[in-house]
Design a protein around this motif. Structure first.
Motif, mmCIF file in Angstrom:
data_model
loop_
_atom_site.group_PDB
_atom_site.id
_atom_site.type_symbol
_atom_site.label_atom_id
_atom_site.label_comp_id
_atom_site.label_asym_id
_atom_site.label_seq_id
_atom_site.Cartn_x
_atom_site.Cartn_y
_atom_site.Cartn_z
ATOM 1 N N GLN A 106 0.845 -1.172 0.127
ATOM 2 C CA GLN A 106 -0.094 0.141 0.003
ATOM 3 C C GLN A 106 0.866 1.180 0.077
ATOM 4 O O GLN A 106 2.224 1.215 0.501
ATOM 5 C CB GLN A 106 -1.012 0.000 1.278
ATOM 6 C CG GLN A 106 -0.378 0.054 2.586
ATOM 7 C CD GLN A 106 -1.035 -0.709 3.562
ATOM 8 O OE1 GLN A 106 -2.308 -0.467 3.422
ATOM 9 N NE2 GLN A 106 -0.747 -1.502 4.644
ATOM 10 N N SER A 107 0.528 2.148 -0.601
ATOM 11 C CA SER A 107 0.910 3.638 -0.354
ATOM 12 C C SER A 107 -0.211 4.686 -0.287
ATOM 13 O O SER A 107 -1.214 4.459 -0.082
ATOM 14 C CB SER A 107 1.613 3.880 -1.898
ATOM 15 O OG SER A 107 0.838 3.748 -3.027
ATOM 16 N N LEU A 108 0.379 5.933 -0.379
ATOM 17 C CA LEU A 108 -0.438 6.904 -0.056
ATOM 18 C C LEU A 108 -0.337 8.097 -0.920
ATOM 19 O O LEU A 108 0.896 8.479 -1.316
ATOM 20 C CB LEU A 108 -0.170 7.325 1.455
ATOM 21 C CG LEU A 108 -1.141 8.612 2.233
ATOM 22 C CD1 LEU A 108 -1.439 8.208 3.539
ATOM 23 C CD2 LEU A 108 -0.614 9.861 1.696
ATOM 24 N N THR A 131 4.859 1.770 1.168
ATOM 25 C CA THR A 131 5.937 1.926 0.432
ATOM 26 C C THR A 131 6.385 3.220 -0.646
ATOM 27 O O THR A 131 7.516 3.171 -0.970
ATOM 28 C CB THR A 131 5.795 0.619 -1.094
ATOM 29 O OG1 THR A 131 4.497 0.972 -1.535
ATOM 30 C CG2 THR A 131 5.438 -0.714 -0.322
ATOM 31 N N ARG A 132 5.371 4.061 -0.634
ATOM 32 C CA ARG A 132 5.673 5.334 -0.937
ATOM 33 C C ARG A 132 4.601 6.493 -0.394
ATOM 34 O O ARG A 132 3.335 5.871 -0.497
ATOM 35 C CB ARG A 132 5.613 5.267 -2.699
ATOM 36 C CG ARG A 132 5.743 6.665 -3.368
ATOM 37 C CD ARG A 132 5.893 6.464 -4.822
ATOM 38 N NE ARG A 132 6.230 7.741 -5.447
ATOM 39 C CZ ARG A 132 7.614 7.949 -5.977
ATOM 40 N NH1 ARG A 132 8.372 7.132 -5.882
ATOM 41 N NH2 ARG A 132 7.782 9.123 -6.489
ATOM 42 N N LEU A 149 -1.603 10.566 -9.758
ATOM 43 C CA LEU A 149 -1.613 9.092 -9.555
ATOM 44 C C LEU A 149 -0.782 8.488 -10.686
ATOM 45 O O LEU A 149 -0.118 7.500 -10.517
ATOM 46 C CB LEU A 149 -3.034 8.664 -9.835
ATOM 47 C CG LEU A 149 -3.342 7.299 -9.632
ATOM 48 C CD1 LEU A 149 -3.004 6.627 -8.202
ATOM 49 C CD2 LEU A 149 -4.926 6.842 -9.812
ATOM 50 N N ILE A 150 -0.974 8.948 -12.064
ATOM 51 C CA ILE A 150 -0.208 8.348 -12.933
ATOM 52 C C ILE A 150 1.387 8.369 -12.696
ATOM 53 O O ILE A 150 1.940 7.471 -12.682
ATOM 54 C CB ILE A 150 -0.573 9.066 -14.304
ATOM 55 C CG1 ILE A 150 -1.875 8.480 -15.096
ATOM 56 C CG2 ILE A 150 0.524 8.580 -15.430
ATOM 57 C CD1 ILE A 150 -2.177 9.470 -15.818
ATOM 58 N N ALA A 151 1.774 9.416 -12.129
ATOM 59 C CA ALA A 151 3.359 9.840 -11.729
ATOM 60 C C ALA A 151 3.507 8.935 -10.419
ATOM 61 O O ALA A 151 4.591 8.200 -10.395
ATOM 62 C CB ALA A 151 3.515 11.004 -11.325
ATOM 63 N N HIS A 152 2.505 8.793 -9.603
ATOM 64 C CA HIS A 152 2.617 7.782 -8.493
ATOM 65 C C HIS A 152 2.939 6.455 -8.744
ATOM 66 O O HIS A 152 3.841 5.715 -8.228
ATOM 67 C CB HIS A 152 1.537 8.093 -7.410
ATOM 68 C CG HIS A 152 1.506 7.237 -6.345
ATOM 69 N ND1 HIS A 152 2.290 7.897 -5.026
ATOM 70 C CD2 HIS A 152 1.006 6.149 -5.563
ATOM 71 C CE1 HIS A 152 1.996 6.958 -4.029
ATOM 72 N NE2 HIS A 152 1.366 5.941 -4.548
ATOM 73 N N ALA A 154 4.067 5.354 -11.565
ATOM 74 C CA ALA A 154 5.287 4.947 -12.239
ATOM 75 C C ALA A 154 6.232 5.114 -11.368
ATOM 76 O O ALA A 154 7.395 4.098 -11.544
ATOM 77 C CB ALA A 154 5.484 6.183 -13.342
ATOM 78 N N GLY A 155 6.349 5.935 -10.211
ATOM 79 C CA GLY A 155 7.229 5.750 -9.431
ATOM 80 C C GLY A 155 7.351 4.425 -8.712
ATOM 81 O O GLY A 155 8.479 3.877 -7.904
ATOM 82 N N LEU A 156 6.159 3.868 -8.183
ATOM 83 C CA LEU A 156 6.083 2.603 -7.642
ATOM 84 C C LEU A 156 6.577 1.477 -8.429
ATOM 85 O O LEU A 156 6.955 0.315 -8.002
ATOM 86 C CB LEU A 156 4.701 2.414 -7.294
ATOM 87 C CG LEU A 156 4.312 3.227 -5.988
ATOM 88 C CD1 LEU A 156 2.592 2.844 -5.897
ATOM 89 C CD2 LEU A 156 4.818 2.688 -4.695
#
Length: 217
Positions: A106-108, A131-132, A149-152, A154-156
């Motif tokens: 999970q991330s936020l 995790t992020r 969200l798209i960037a988030h 991608a970062g994950l």
């Protein structure tokens, strides 16, 4: 909701029960511009993004140069003072522990500023669950969570098809669709159940119920 391996949590109105702080801050802005205070049901039935034209409609005027900055300052001043009295949503952090115990992640992601959000999550003792953690790092023309969200994701390095976003407004549902993910919307935040149901996404009463849905309970 089969195949979900990762939850992206929203913060305000979802994991954090801050409705009263938000309403107080909004009424601080209303007072600044000579508007009568509103109640929570009015806010839940009208709030939307993009946020600037929404506030112009709420206040019955177009902002002159510098007035949006006044709105932000008044809102943040009141909200920051009220924030220490805001509790976590019912079941938090237990439901975060329970989800992690299934072996999934999970991330936020929040539209609050990144610099404000990260220390707040740490102060609440929640950082280890995610995790992020991303707040708003950049501005967008549409003022939507979709690009964030798209960037988030991608970062994950996450496959959107294995992701569900749990949030409390219709823009969370819109963002999930734009990113190729799924969404569950919770009716305990700052948008009415009727408006959430109109998105076509599943609606749960609380974050804990949303996780029960994911776990097939």
């Amino acid at each position: 909701m089969t195949g979900i391996k990762h939850i992206v949590w929203d913060w305000n109105g979802t994991l954090l029960d801050d409705n009263h702080a938000v309403l107080g801050a909004v009424n601080e802005v209303c007072g600044l511009f000579g508007r009568e205070p509103i109640d929570l049901e009015h806010w839940r039935s009208t709030f939307r993004r993009p946020i600037v034209p929404f506030y112009e409609e709420l206040l019955g005027r177009t902002f002159a140069d510098g007035e949006w900055e006044q709105v932000n300052a008044a809102y943040e001043r009141y909200y920051s003072a009220a924030l220490p009295q805001c509790s976590l949503a019912d079941g938090v952090p237990g439901l975060l522990h329970d989800w992690a115990a299934t072996g999934r992640t999970q991330s936020l992601l929040s539209m609050a500023s990144h610099e404000h959000l990260v220390p707040l999550i740490a102060e609440r003792g929640l950082s280890e669950h995610f995790t992020r953690v991303d707040g708003r790092r950049f501005d967008t023309a549409k003022d939507s969570k979709a690009e964030h969200l798209i960037a988030h994701l991608a970062g994950l390095g996450a496959d959107p098809e294995t992701v569900v976003l749990i949030g409390d407004i219709d823009d969370d549902g819109h963002a999930a669709r734009e990113a190729g993910a799924r969404a569950i919307l919770v009716a305990s935040g700052i948008m009415s159940r009727e408006r959430l149901e109109a998105t076509g996404h599943p609606v749960a009463d609380t974050p804990a119920e949303a996780v029960r849905v994911l776990r097939g309970r």
